[in-house]
Scaffold this active site. Structure first.
Site, short mmCIF file in Angstrom:
data_model
loop_
_atom_site.label_atom_id
_atom_site.label_comp_id
_atom_site.label_asym_id
_atom_site.label_seq_id
_atom_site.Cartn_x
_atom_site.Cartn_y
_atom_site.Cartn_z
N ARG A 1 -71.13 -18.46 -0.33
CA ARG A 1 -69.98 -19.33 -0.01
C ARG A 1 -70.02 -19.74 1.47
NH1 ARG A 1 -63.69 -17.15 -0.56
NH2 ARG A 1 -62.67 -18.96 0.34
N ASN B 1 -62.06 -8.27 6.29
CA ASN B 1 -62.23 -8.48 4.83
C ASN B 1 -63.21 -9.61 4.48
OD1 ASN B 1 -60.47 -10.46 5.66
ND2 ASN B 1 -59.18 -10.35 3.85
N TYR B 2 -63.44 -10.54 5.42
CA TYR B 2 -64.46 -11.57 5.24
C TYR B 2 -65.20 -11.73 6.56
CZ TYR B 2 -62.58 -13.47 0.80
OH TYR B 2 -62.17 -13.66 -0.50
N THR C 1 -64.76 -4.66 13.87
CA THR C 1 -65.66 -3.50 13.94
C THR C 1 -66.21 -3.17 12.55
OG1 THR C 1 -64.65 -2.69 15.94
CG2 THR C 1 -65.77 -1.06 14.58
N ASP D 1 -58.04 -7.74 24.63
CA ASP D 1 -57.17 -8.42 25.60
C ASP D 1 -58.00 -9.14 26.65
OD1 ASP D 1 -54.94 -7.67 24.33
OD2 ASP D 1 -54.24 -6.21 25.81
N GLY E 1 -54.19 -9.45 11.41
CA GLY E 1 -52.81 -9.04 11.20
C GLY E 1 -51.91 -9.35 12.39
N GLY F 1 -52.46 -10.90 15.95
CA GLY F 1 -52.42 -12.34 16.21
C GLY F 1 -51.12 -12.75 16.90
N GLU G 1 -54.44 -17.29 11.58
CA GLU G 1 -54.17 -17.03 10.17
C GLU G 1 -53.86 -15.55 10.08
OE1 GLU G 1 -53.76 -19.11 7.80
OE2 GLU G 1 -54.50 -20.88 8.85
N ARG H 1 -56.93 -8.97 0.47
CA ARG H 1 -57.08 -10.39 0.79
C ARG H 1 -55.72 -10.86 1.29
NH1 ARG H 1 -57.14 -12.56 -4.13
NH2 ARG H 1 -57.79 -14.61 -3.44
N CYS H 2 -55.73 -11.71 2.31
CA CYS H 2 -54.44 -12.19 2.79
C CYS H 2 -53.76 -12.99 1.68
CB CYS H 2 -54.63 -13.04 4.04
SG CYS H 2 -55.69 -14.43 3.75
N GLU I 1 -46.85 -5.58 3.63
CA GLU I 1 -48.13 -5.95 3.02
C GLU I 1 -49.01 -4.70 2.89
OE1 GLU I 1 -50.41 -8.11 5.90
OE2 GLU I 1 -51.34 -9.35 4.39
#
Ligand SMILES: NC(=O)C1=CN([C@@H]2O[C@H](COP(=O)(O)OP(=O)(O)OC[C@H]3O[C@@H](n4cnc5c(N)ncnc54)[C@H](OP(=O)(O)O)[C@@H]3O)[C@@H](O)[C@H]2O)C=CC1
Ligand SMILES: O=C(O)[C@H](O)COP(=O)(O)O
Length: 496
Positions: free
Chosen positions: A116, A169-170, A195, A230, A246, A249, A264, A297-298, A391
Protein backbone atom coordinates in the site's frame (compact mmCIF):
# COMPACT_ATOMS: atom_id res chain seq x y z
CA UNK A 1 15.79 -11.06 5.81
CA UNK A 2 15.90 -7.73 7.68
CA UNK A 3 19.33 -6.07 7.83
CA UNK A 4 20.85 -8.31 5.16
CA UNK A 5 21.42 -8.13 1.39
CA UNK A 6 20.91 -4.56 0.17
CA UNK A 7 20.01 -3.63 3.76
CA UNK A 8 23.32 -4.81 5.25
CA UNK A 9 24.72 -1.26 5.23
CA UNK A 10 21.98 0.12 7.49
CA UNK A 11 23.11 -1.93 10.50
CA UNK A 12 26.40 -2.09 12.38
CA UNK A 13 26.67 -5.20 14.52
CA UNK A 14 23.32 -5.41 16.25
CA UNK A 15 22.53 -1.68 16.20
CA UNK A 16 20.75 0.01 13.30
CA UNK A 17 22.27 3.26 12.03
CA UNK A 18 20.65 6.63 11.40
CA UNK A 19 20.53 8.30 7.97
CA UNK A 20 22.12 11.65 7.22
CA UNK A 21 23.66 13.27 4.11
CA UNK A 22 23.06 10.12 2.09
CA UNK A 23 24.96 7.89 4.52
CA UNK A 24 24.21 5.46 7.34
CA UNK A 25 26.04 6.48 10.50
CA UNK A 26 26.34 5.59 14.19
CA UNK A 27 25.42 8.36 16.61
CA UNK A 28 28.26 10.08 18.39
CA UNK A 29 26.13 9.81 21.55
CA UNK A 30 27.32 6.20 21.81
CA UNK A 31 23.86 5.38 23.13
CA UNK A 32 21.14 3.24 21.64
CA UNK A 33 17.45 2.57 22.20
CA UNK A 34 16.15 -1.01 22.47
CA UNK A 35 13.04 -2.04 20.57
CA UNK A 36 11.04 -4.61 22.46
CA UNK A 37 9.27 -7.33 20.50
CA UNK A 38 5.66 -7.12 21.77
CA UNK A 39 5.25 -10.90 21.51
CA UNK A 40 8.42 -12.13 23.21
CA UNK A 41 8.75 -8.98 25.35
CA UNK A 42 12.50 -9.20 24.72
CA UNK A 43 14.83 -6.80 22.88
CA UNK A 44 14.47 -7.44 19.14
CA UNK A 45 16.47 -4.58 17.64
CA UNK A 46 18.44 -1.52 18.70
CA UNK A 47 18.57 1.92 17.08
CA UNK A 48 20.80 4.96 17.56
CA UNK A 49 19.89 7.55 20.19
CA UNK A 50 20.71 10.62 18.09
CA UNK A 51 22.03 13.74 19.79
CA UNK A 52 20.91 17.37 19.54
CA UNK A 53 24.13 18.22 17.66
CA UNK A 54 23.25 15.59 15.07
CA UNK A 55 19.79 17.09 14.70
CA UNK A 56 21.34 20.54 14.20
CA UNK A 57 23.58 19.21 11.44
CA UNK A 58 20.68 17.42 9.78
CA UNK A 59 18.60 20.58 9.76
CA UNK A 60 21.41 22.43 8.04
CA UNK A 61 22.00 19.82 5.36
CA UNK A 62 18.22 19.50 4.84
CA UNK A 63 17.97 23.20 4.16
CA UNK A 64 20.81 23.14 1.63
CA UNK A 65 19.50 20.04 -0.13
CA UNK A 66 15.99 21.51 -0.34
CA UNK A 67 17.17 24.59 -2.20
CA UNK A 68 18.60 22.42 -4.97
CA UNK A 69 15.67 20.00 -4.97
CA UNK A 70 13.22 22.87 -5.49
CA UNK A 71 15.01 23.50 -8.79
CA UNK A 72 14.65 19.86 -9.88
CA UNK A 73 11.94 19.46 -12.56
CA UNK A 74 8.65 18.00 -11.38
CA UNK A 75 8.82 15.08 -13.80
CA UNK A 76 12.25 14.18 -12.42
CA UNK A 77 10.99 14.27 -8.83
CA UNK A 78 8.12 12.02 -9.88
CA UNK A 79 10.49 9.64 -11.66
CA UNK A 80 12.56 9.15 -8.50
CA UNK A 81 9.44 8.60 -6.42
CA UNK A 82 8.25 5.90 -8.83
CA UNK A 83 11.65 4.27 -8.54
CA UNK A 84 11.51 4.32 -4.72
CA UNK A 85 8.00 2.81 -4.84
CA UNK A 86 9.20 -0.06 -7.01
CA UNK A 87 12.21 -0.76 -4.77
CA UNK A 88 10.00 -0.69 -1.68
CA UNK A 89 7.60 -3.22 -3.16
CA UNK A 90 10.47 -5.39 -4.32
CA UNK A 91 11.71 -5.58 -0.72
CA UNK A 92 8.34 -6.03 0.94
CA UNK A 93 9.36 -9.28 2.68
CA UNK A 94 12.20 -8.01 4.92
CA UNK A 95 10.26 -4.81 5.74
CA UNK A 96 7.15 -6.79 6.64
CA UNK A 97 9.32 -9.01 8.81
CA UNK A 98 10.32 -5.94 10.85
CA UNK A 99 6.67 -4.94 11.24
CA UNK A 100 5.88 -8.40 12.58
CA UNK A 101 8.75 -8.32 15.08
CA UNK A 102 8.53 -4.67 16.17
CA UNK A 103 4.82 -3.97 16.33
CA UNK A 104 3.29 -7.49 16.16
CA UNK A 105 1.39 -6.71 12.99
CA UNK A 106 -0.12 -9.92 11.56
CA UNK A 107 2.15 -11.21 8.77
CA UNK A 108 -0.30 -10.66 5.89
CA UNK A 109 -1.26 -7.16 7.06
CA UNK A 110 2.44 -6.30 7.33
CA UNK A 111 2.98 -7.13 3.66
CA UNK A 112 -0.18 -5.20 2.76
CA UNK A 113 1.17 -2.13 4.57
CA UNK A 114 4.35 -2.14 2.48
CA UNK A 115 2.57 -2.70 -0.84
CA UNK A 116 0.00 0.00 0.00
CA UNK A 117 2.90 2.33 0.77
CA UNK A 118 4.46 1.71 -2.65
CA UNK A 119 1.12 2.44 -4.29
CA UNK A 120 0.74 5.59 -2.22
CA UNK A 121 4.15 6.87 -3.33
CA UNK A 122 3.36 6.24 -7.01
CA UNK A 123 -0.07 7.86 -6.79
CA UNK A 124 1.48 10.87 -5.05
CA UNK A 125 4.02 11.24 -7.84
CA UNK A 126 1.21 11.23 -10.45
CA UNK A 127 -1.02 13.56 -8.47
CA UNK A 128 1.84 15.98 -7.79
CA UNK A 129 2.76 16.23 -11.44
CA UNK A 130 -0.85 17.18 -12.24
CA UNK A 131 -1.71 19.50 -9.33
CA UNK A 132 1.65 21.24 -8.99
CA UNK A 133 1.88 21.68 -12.73
CA UNK A 134 -1.02 24.12 -12.57
CA UNK A 135 -1.39 27.58 -11.09
CA UNK A 136 -3.93 30.39 -11.46
CA UNK A 137 -4.26 33.41 -13.69
CA UNK A 138 -6.37 36.31 -12.37
CA UNK A 139 -7.23 39.68 -13.86
CA UNK A 140 -7.80 42.85 -11.82
CA UNK A 141 -11.03 44.23 -13.29
CA UNK A 142 -13.31 41.78 -11.48
CA UNK A 143 -12.78 43.79 -8.27
CA UNK A 144 -14.71 47.12 -8.13
CA UNK A 145 -12.74 50.20 -9.13
CA UNK A 146 -10.08 48.35 -11.14
CA UNK A 147 -9.33 48.32 -14.82
CA UNK A 148 -7.68 45.29 -16.40
CA UNK A 149 -4.18 46.56 -15.74
CA UNK A 150 -2.96 43.76 -13.52
CA UNK A 151 -2.38 40.11 -14.34
CA UNK A 152 -1.80 37.89 -11.34
CA UNK A 153 0.01 34.58 -11.79
CA UNK A 154 -0.06 32.21 -8.82
CA UNK A 155 2.06 29.14 -8.36
CA UNK A 156 2.74 26.67 -5.55
CA UNK A 157 6.17 26.77 -3.97
CA UNK A 158 7.69 24.42 -1.37
CA UNK A 159 7.63 25.16 2.36
CA UNK A 160 11.22 24.05 3.03
CA UNK A 161 12.12 21.40 5.62
CA UNK A 162 9.25 19.11 6.65
CA UNK A 163 9.46 17.22 9.94
CA UNK A 164 7.54 13.94 9.71
CA UNK A 165 6.60 12.04 12.87
CA UNK A 166 4.45 8.94 12.33
CA UNK A 167 3.03 6.58 15.01
CA UNK A 168 3.85 2.95 15.74
CA UNK A 169 0.81 1.38 14.09
CA UNK A 170 1.75 2.26 10.49
CA UNK A 171 5.45 3.14 10.74
CA UNK A 172 5.98 2.65 7.01
CA UNK A 173 2.68 3.75 5.53
CA UNK A 174 2.14 6.81 7.71
CA UNK A 175 5.76 7.79 7.08
CA UNK A 176 5.50 7.65 3.29
CA UNK A 177 2.14 9.45 3.43
CA UNK A 178 4.20 12.41 4.67
CA UNK A 179 7.47 11.81 2.79
CA UNK A 180 6.06 11.43 -0.73
CA UNK A 181 3.91 14.62 -0.75
CA UNK A 182 6.76 16.57 0.82
CA UNK A 183 9.24 15.46 -1.84
CA UNK A 184 7.02 15.86 -4.89
CA UNK A 185 6.25 19.40 -3.71
CA UNK A 186 9.97 20.27 -3.60
CA UNK A 187 10.57 20.02 0.15
CA UNK A 188 13.22 18.12 2.07
CA UNK A 189 12.24 15.72 4.82
CA UNK A 190 13.44 14.88 8.31
CA UNK A 191 11.80 11.69 9.55
CA UNK A 192 11.60 10.79 13.23
CA UNK A 193 10.11 7.29 13.20
CA UNK A 194 8.25 5.84 16.18
CA UNK A 195 10.58 3.77 18.38
CA UNK A 196 8.40 0.67 17.92
CA UNK A 197 8.56 0.46 14.13
CA UNK A 198 11.82 2.38 13.69
CA UNK A 199 13.66 -0.49 12.02
CA UNK A 200 10.89 -1.02 9.44
CA UNK A 201 11.05 2.73 8.77
CA UNK A 202 14.86 2.63 8.37
CA UNK A 203 14.49 -0.12 5.77
CA UNK A 204 11.90 1.99 3.96
CA UNK A 205 14.25 5.01 4.00
CA UNK A 206 16.97 2.85 2.47
CA UNK A 207 14.64 2.18 -0.48
CA UNK A 208 14.60 5.94 -1.11
CA UNK A 209 18.40 5.93 -0.78
CA UNK A 210 18.67 3.15 -3.37
CA UNK A 211 16.38 5.09 -5.70
CA UNK A 212 19.06 7.80 -5.85
CA UNK A 213 17.55 10.85 -4.14
CA UNK A 214 20.11 13.64 -3.59
CA UNK A 215 22.22 13.66 -0.43
CA UNK A 216 20.69 15.46 2.53
CA UNK A 217 17.20 15.59 1.03
CA UNK A 218 15.94 12.77 3.23
CA UNK A 219 17.21 12.28 6.77
CA UNK A 220 16.11 9.87 9.45
CA UNK A 221 16.77 10.60 13.13
CA UNK A 222 16.13 7.86 15.67
CA UNK A 223 15.72 8.15 19.42
CA UNK A 224 12.93 8.26 21.94
CA UNK A 225 10.30 10.90 21.24
CA UNK A 226 10.25 11.80 24.93
CA UNK A 227 14.00 12.61 24.73
CA UNK A 228 14.56 14.10 21.28
CA UNK A 229 10.98 15.11 20.37
CA UNK A 230 10.80 18.62 21.80
CA UNK A 231 14.19 19.54 20.34
CA UNK A 232 13.01 18.44 16.91
CA UNK A 233 9.55 19.99 16.95
CA UNK A 234 10.77 23.32 18.29
CA UNK A 235 13.82 23.47 16.03
CA UNK A 236 13.98 26.78 14.13
CA UNK A 237 15.06 24.91 10.98
CA UNK A 238 11.68 23.17 10.68
CA UNK A 239 9.17 24.77 8.30
CA UNK A 240 6.25 22.37 8.76
CA UNK A 241 5.35 19.46 11.04
CA UNK A 242 3.30 16.51 9.87
CA UNK A 243 2.47 14.39 12.91
CA UNK A 244 0.31 11.34 13.49
CA UNK A 245 -0.09 9.97 16.98
CA UNK A 246 -1.83 10.56 20.29
CA UNK A 247 -2.08 13.45 22.76
CA UNK A 248 1.56 14.30 22.10
CA UNK A 249 0.22 16.07 19.02
CA UNK A 250 -1.76 18.49 21.20
CA UNK A 251 1.34 19.50 23.15
CA UNK A 252 3.38 19.83 19.94
CA UNK A 253 0.68 22.18 18.58
CA UNK A 254 0.87 24.25 21.73
CA UNK A 255 4.65 24.60 21.46
CA UNK A 256 5.26 24.88 17.71
CA UNK A 257 5.92 28.30 16.27
CA UNK A 258 4.35 29.99 13.24
CA UNK A 259 4.61 27.02 10.90
CA UNK A 260 1.94 24.93 9.18
CA UNK A 261 0.88 21.87 11.18
CA UNK A 262 -0.75 18.70 9.97
CA UNK A 263 -2.00 16.68 12.94
CA UNK A 264 -3.81 13.36 12.87
CA UNK A 265 -4.49 12.38 16.46
CA UNK A 266 -6.68 9.99 18.40
CA UNK A 267 -10.28 9.06 17.84
CA UNK A 268 -13.29 7.45 19.49
CA UNK A 269 -14.95 6.40 16.25
CA UNK A 270 -18.57 5.51 16.93
CA UNK A 271 -20.80 3.13 15.04
CA UNK A 272 -24.50 4.06 15.19
CA UNK A 273 -26.83 1.19 14.31
CA UNK A 274 -30.47 1.93 13.41
CA UNK A 275 -33.41 -0.53 13.52
CA UNK A 276 -33.61 -1.03 9.76
CA UNK A 277 -29.91 -1.87 9.29
CA UNK A 278 -28.69 -5.06 7.65
CA UNK A 279 -27.58 -6.77 10.86
CA UNK A 280 -25.19 -9.23 9.19
CA UNK A 281 -23.42 -6.33 7.50
CA UNK A 282 -23.35 -4.51 10.85
CA UNK A 283 -21.83 -7.47 12.72
CA UNK A 284 -19.19 -8.05 10.03
CA UNK A 285 -18.16 -4.37 10.11
CA UNK A 286 -18.14 -4.14 13.90
CA UNK A 287 -15.80 -7.13 14.15
CA UNK A 288 -13.53 -6.08 11.28
CA UNK A 289 -13.62 -2.40 12.27
CA UNK A 290 -13.19 -3.03 15.99
CA UNK A 291 -10.70 -5.87 16.09
CA UNK A 292 -8.43 -5.72 13.04
CA UNK A 293 -4.81 -5.20 14.14
CA UNK A 294 -6.22 -5.76 17.62
CA UNK A 295 -8.03 -2.41 17.58
CA UNK A 296 -4.76 -0.44 17.21
CA UNK A 297 -5.99 1.81 14.41
CA UNK A 298 -7.06 5.40 14.87
CA UNK A 299 -10.00 4.53 12.62
CA UNK A 300 -10.98 1.41 14.57
CA UNK A 301 -14.61 1.24 15.67
CA UNK A 302 -14.19 2.23 19.32
CA UNK A 303 -17.80 2.52 20.43
CA UNK A 304 -21.02 0.87 19.24
CA UNK A 305 -24.29 2.75 19.79
CA UNK A 306 -27.22 0.41 19.06
CA UNK A 307 -30.94 1.05 19.17
CA UNK A 308 -32.31 -0.93 22.11
CA UNK A 309 -34.78 -3.00 20.06
CA UNK A 310 -32.09 -4.64 17.90
CA UNK A 311 -29.26 -4.68 20.43
CA UNK A 312 -29.69 -8.34 21.52
CA UNK A 313 -29.65 -9.52 17.90
CA UNK A 314 -26.54 -7.50 17.00
CA UNK A 315 -24.65 -8.54 20.15
CA UNK A 316 -25.46 -12.20 19.42
CA UNK A 317 -24.16 -11.95 15.84
CA UNK A 318 -21.03 -10.09 16.91
CA UNK A 319 -20.28 -12.62 19.66
CA UNK A 320 -20.53 -15.48 17.17
CA UNK A 321 -17.92 -13.77 14.99
CA UNK A 322 -15.65 -12.83 17.91
CA UNK A 323 -15.58 -16.51 18.90
CA UNK A 324 -14.02 -17.28 15.52
CA UNK A 325 -11.16 -14.75 15.78
CA UNK A 326 -7.77 -16.40 16.09
CA UNK A 327 -5.57 -15.19 18.93
CA UNK A 328 -1.78 -15.59 18.99
CA UNK A 329 1.52 -14.52 17.46
CA UNK A 330 1.70 -12.25 14.41
CA UNK A 331 3.99 -14.76 12.65
CA UNK A 332 0.99 -17.15 12.52
CA UNK A 333 -1.09 -14.37 11.00
CA UNK A 334 -3.56 -14.46 13.91
CA UNK A 335 -6.41 -11.95 13.94
CA UNK A 336 -5.58 -10.81 17.46
CA UNK A 337 -1.91 -10.33 18.28
CA UNK A 338 -0.11 -8.81 21.29
CA UNK A 339 -0.62 -5.06 21.73
CA UNK A 340 2.42 -2.90 21.16
CA UNK A 341 3.79 -2.46 24.69
CA UNK A 342 3.26 -3.65 28.21
CA UNK A 343 2.18 -0.17 29.29
CA UNK A 344 -0.40 -0.18 26.54
CA UNK A 345 -1.70 -3.57 27.74
CA UNK A 346 -1.84 -2.24 31.31
CA UNK A 347 -3.77 0.83 30.17
CA UNK A 348 -6.30 -1.34 28.32
CA UNK A 349 -6.67 -3.55 31.39
CA UNK A 350 -7.35 -0.46 33.49
CA UNK A 351 -10.27 0.47 31.21
CA UNK A 352 -11.63 -3.09 31.37
CA UNK A 353 -11.44 -3.22 35.18
CA UNK A 354 -13.17 0.14 35.48
CA UNK A 355 -16.01 -1.14 33.26
CA UNK A 356 -16.24 -4.33 35.31
CA UNK A 357 -16.43 -2.48 38.58
CA UNK A 358 -19.16 -0.21 37.19
CA UNK A 359 -21.30 -3.11 35.93
CA UNK A 360 -20.67 -3.63 32.19
CA UNK A 361 -21.71 -7.00 30.77
CA UNK A 362 -18.71 -9.05 29.66
CA UNK A 363 -19.67 -10.97 26.50
CA UNK A 364 -16.42 -12.94 26.73
CA UNK A 365 -14.19 -13.72 29.67
CA UNK A 366 -11.36 -11.17 30.07
CA UNK A 367 -8.08 -12.93 29.34
CA UNK A 368 -4.53 -11.60 29.07
CA UNK A 369 -1.12 -13.27 28.71
CA UNK A 370 1.77 -10.77 28.59
CA UNK A 371 0.80 -8.23 25.94
CA UNK A 372 -1.76 -10.54 24.36
CA UNK A 373 -5.32 -9.56 25.21
CA UNK A 374 -8.21 -11.72 23.99
CA UNK A 375 -10.96 -9.85 22.09
CA UNK A 376 -13.64 -8.50 24.38
CA UNK A 377 -17.07 -7.10 23.57
CA UNK A 378 -18.53 -5.14 26.49
CA UNK A 379 -22.31 -4.73 26.52
CA UNK A 380 -24.45 -2.35 28.59
CA UNK A 381 -21.68 0.21 28.92
CA UNK A 382 -22.84 3.47 30.48
CA UNK A 383 -21.53 7.03 30.18
CA UNK A 384 -19.95 6.98 33.65
CA UNK A 385 -17.50 4.28 32.53
CA UNK A 386 -14.11 5.42 31.23
CA UNK A 387 -14.36 3.13 28.21
CA UNK A 388 -17.38 5.11 27.00
CA UNK A 389 -15.01 8.01 26.27
CA UNK A 390 -11.39 6.85 26.24
CA UNK A 391 -9.56 5.19 23.39
CA UNK A 392 -8.29 1.72 24.40
CA UNK A 393 -6.19 1.19 21.24
CA UNK A 394 -6.68 -2.51 21.91
CA UNK A 395 -9.12 -5.38 21.25
CA UNK A 396 -11.85 -4.16 23.60
CA UNK A 397 -15.08 -2.78 22.20
CA UNK A 398 -17.88 -1.19 24.26
CA UNK A 399 -21.59 -1.11 23.39
CA UNK A 400 -24.01 1.53 24.63
CA UNK A 401 -27.67 0.76 24.06
CA UNK A 402 -29.56 3.87 22.94
CA UNK A 403 -33.26 4.79 22.92
CA UNK A 404 -33.06 7.32 20.11
CA UNK A 405 -30.74 8.38 17.30
CA UNK A 406 -30.45 11.78 18.98
CA UNK A 407 -29.03 10.11 22.10
CA UNK A 408 -26.33 8.46 19.92
CA UNK A 409 -25.45 11.68 18.13
CA UNK A 410 -25.35 13.54 21.44
CA UNK A 411 -22.86 11.00 22.87
CA UNK A 412 -20.61 11.27 19.79
CA UNK A 413 -20.62 15.03 19.85
CA UNK A 414 -19.88 15.18 23.57
CA UNK A 415 -16.55 13.45 22.89
CA UNK A 416 -13.39 15.54 22.68
CA UNK A 417 -12.51 13.45 19.62
CA UNK A 418 -14.00 13.75 16.14
CA UNK A 419 -12.03 11.59 13.74
CA UNK A 420 -14.50 9.28 11.98
CA UNK A 421 -17.83 7.63 12.67
CA UNK A 422 -20.25 5.34 10.88
CA UNK A 423 -23.97 4.80 10.60
CA UNK A 424 -25.83 1.68 9.50
CA UNK A 425 -29.31 2.06 8.00
CA UNK A 426 -31.05 1.40 4.69
CA UNK A 427 -32.54 4.91 4.81
CA UNK A 428 -29.86 6.93 3.00
CA UNK A 429 -31.64 10.25 3.53
CA UNK A 430 -31.63 9.62 7.29
CA UNK A 431 -27.99 8.54 7.15
CA UNK A 432 -27.04 11.82 5.51
CA UNK A 433 -28.90 13.79 8.19
CA UNK A 434 -27.03 11.86 10.87
CA UNK A 435 -23.73 12.38 9.07
CA UNK A 436 -24.43 16.10 8.94
CA UNK A 437 -25.19 16.16 12.66
CA UNK A 438 -22.06 14.27 13.74
CA UNK A 439 -19.04 16.45 14.56
CA UNK A 440 -16.43 14.18 12.99
CA UNK A 441 -14.07 14.51 10.03
CA UNK A 442 -15.58 11.61 8.08
CA UNK A 443 -18.77 9.60 8.42
CA UNK A 444 -19.04 6.26 6.63
CA UNK A 445 -22.50 5.10 5.65
CA UNK A 446 -22.92 1.30 5.91
CA UNK A 447 -19.23 0.57 6.44
CA UNK A 448 -16.71 0.75 9.26
CA UNK A 449 -14.42 3.81 9.42
CA UNK A 450 -11.24 3.70 7.30
CA UNK A 451 -8.61 6.10 6.08
CA UNK A 452 -8.37 4.70 2.57
CA UNK A 453 -8.48 4.78 -0.34
CA UNK A 454 -5.44 6.92 0.35
CA UNK A 455 -6.37 9.77 -1.97
CA UNK A 456 -9.59 10.46 -0.02
CA UNK A 457 -9.45 13.43 2.37
CA UNK A 458 -8.72 12.27 5.92
CA UNK A 459 -9.12 14.65 8.83
CA UNK A 460 -10.06 14.89 12.46
CA UNK A 461 -12.20 17.53 14.13
CA UNK A 462 -11.64 18.80 17.70
CA UNK A 463 -8.78 16.97 19.48
CA UNK A 464 -8.51 14.52 16.57
CA UNK A 465 -6.46 16.82 14.43
CA UNK A 466 -5.55 19.90 12.47
CA UNK A 467 -5.77 20.10 8.69
CA UNK A 468 -6.57 17.34 6.28
CA UNK A 469 -4.51 14.46 4.92
CA UNK A 470 -5.05 12.19 1.95
CA UNK A 471 -2.65 12.41 -0.97
CA UNK A 472 -4.03 15.52 -2.68
CA UNK A 473 -4.61 17.44 0.54
CA UNK A 474 -1.16 16.58 1.86
CA UNK A 475 0.50 17.89 -1.30
CA UNK A 476 -1.56 21.09 -1.03
CA UNK A 477 -0.64 21.43 2.63
CA UNK A 478 3.08 21.18 1.93
CA UNK A 479 3.23 24.15 -0.43
CA UNK A 480 2.55 27.85 -0.12
CA UNK A 481 0.99 30.05 -2.77
CA UNK A 482 3.23 32.57 -4.48
CA UNK A 483 1.85 35.38 -6.66
CA UNK A 484 3.60 37.38 -9.36
CA UNK A 485 1.63 40.42 -10.54
CA UNK A 486 2.28 41.91 -13.97
CA UNK A 487 1.31 45.60 -14.01
CA UNK A 488 0.39 46.98 -17.43
CA UNK A 489 0.75 50.66 -18.40
CA UNK A 490 -2.80 50.67 -19.82
CA UNK A 491 -5.84 48.38 -19.54
CA UNK A 492 -5.70 45.35 -21.80
CA UNK A 493 -8.83 43.33 -22.65
CA UNK A 494 -8.60 40.11 -24.62
CA UNK A 495 -10.18 40.39 -28.08
CA UNK A 496 -11.33 43.90 -27.29
N1 LIG B 1 -5.39 9.95 13.67
C1 LIG B 1 -4.51 9.09 13.23
O1 LIG B 1 -4.29 9.00 12.02
C2 LIG B 1 -3.79 8.21 14.18
C3 LIG B 1 -3.76 8.41 15.53
N2 LIG B 1 -3.07 7.59 16.35
C4 LIG B 1 -3.10 7.83 17.78
O2 LIG B 1 -1.80 7.64 18.32
C5 LIG B 1 -1.84 6.96 19.55
C6 LIG B 1 -0.98 5.73 19.52
O3 LIG B 1 0.16 5.90 18.74
P1 LIG B 1 1.55 6.21 19.40
O4 LIG B 1 2.61 5.95 18.37
O5 LIG B 1 1.67 5.50 20.69
O6 LIG B 1 1.39 7.76 19.66
P2 LIG B 1 2.40 8.78 20.33
O7 LIG B 1 1.75 10.11 20.25
O8 LIG B 1 2.88 8.29 21.62
O9 LIG B 1 3.67 8.74 19.35
C7 LIG B 1 3.58 9.17 18.03
C8 LIG B 1 4.94 9.61 17.58
O10 LIG B 1 5.36 10.74 18.32
C9 LIG B 1 6.65 10.53 18.85
N3 LIG B 1 6.81 11.32 20.06
C10 LIG B 1 6.64 10.97 21.34
N4 LIG B 1 6.87 12.03 22.15
C11 LIG B 1 7.18 13.07 21.37
C12 LIG B 1 7.49 14.43 21.60
N5 LIG B 1 7.54 14.96 22.81
N6 LIG B 1 7.74 15.21 20.55
C13 LIG B 1 7.69 14.73 19.29
N7 LIG B 1 7.41 13.44 19.00
C14 LIG B 1 7.14 12.62 20.03
C15 LIG B 1 6.71 9.04 19.05
O11 LIG B 1 8.06 8.60 19.18
P3 LIG B 1 8.42 7.39 20.18
O12 LIG B 1 7.80 6.18 19.61
O13 LIG B 1 9.88 7.38 20.16
O14 LIG B 1 7.86 7.75 21.53
C16 LIG B 1 6.04 8.57 17.77
O15 LIG B 1 6.92 8.64 16.70
C17 LIG B 1 -3.28 6.67 19.77
O16 LIG B 1 -3.80 7.65 20.64
C18 LIG B 1 -3.94 6.82 18.43
O17 LIG B 1 -5.25 7.23 18.42
C19 LIG B 1 -2.35 6.56 15.88
C20 LIG B 1 -2.34 6.29 14.55
C21 LIG B 1 -3.05 7.12 13.62
O1 LIG C 1 -3.29 5.58 11.85
C1 LIG C 1 -4.25 4.91 11.65
O2 LIG C 1 -4.65 4.11 12.44
C2 LIG C 1 -4.67 5.01 10.26
O3 LIG C 1 -4.52 6.27 9.77
C3 LIG C 1 -5.89 4.29 9.91
O4 LIG C 1 -5.69 3.76 8.68
P1 LIG C 1 -6.63 2.59 8.20
O5 LIG C 1 -8.02 3.06 8.32
O6 LIG C 1 -6.23 2.36 6.78
O7 LIG C 1 -6.34 1.41 9.06
Amino acid sequence: MAGTGVFAEIVDGDVYLYYTEGEWKPSSSGKNVPIINPTTMKTQYKVQACSQEEVNKIMESSKTAQKLWAKTPLWKRAELLHKAAAILKEHKAPIAECLVKEIAKPAKDAVTEVVRSGDLISYTAEEGVRTLGQGKFLVSDSFPGNERTKYCLTSKVPLGVILAIPPFNYPVNLAVSKIAPALIAGNSIVLKPPTQGAVAALHMVHCFHLAGFPKGLISCVTGKGSVIGDFLTMHPGVNCISFTGGDTGVSISNKAGMIPLQMELGGKDACIVLEDADLDLVAANIVKGGFSYSGQRCTAVKLVLIMESIADAVVKKVNAKVAKLTVGPPEDDCDITPVVTESSANFIEGLVMDAKQKGATFCQEYKREGNLIWPLFLDNVRPEMRIAWEEPFGPVLPVIRIKSVEEGIHHCNASNFGLQGCVFTKDIAKAIMISDAMESGTIQINSAPARGPDHFPFQGFKDSGIGSQGITNSIEMMVKVKSTVINLPSPSYTMG
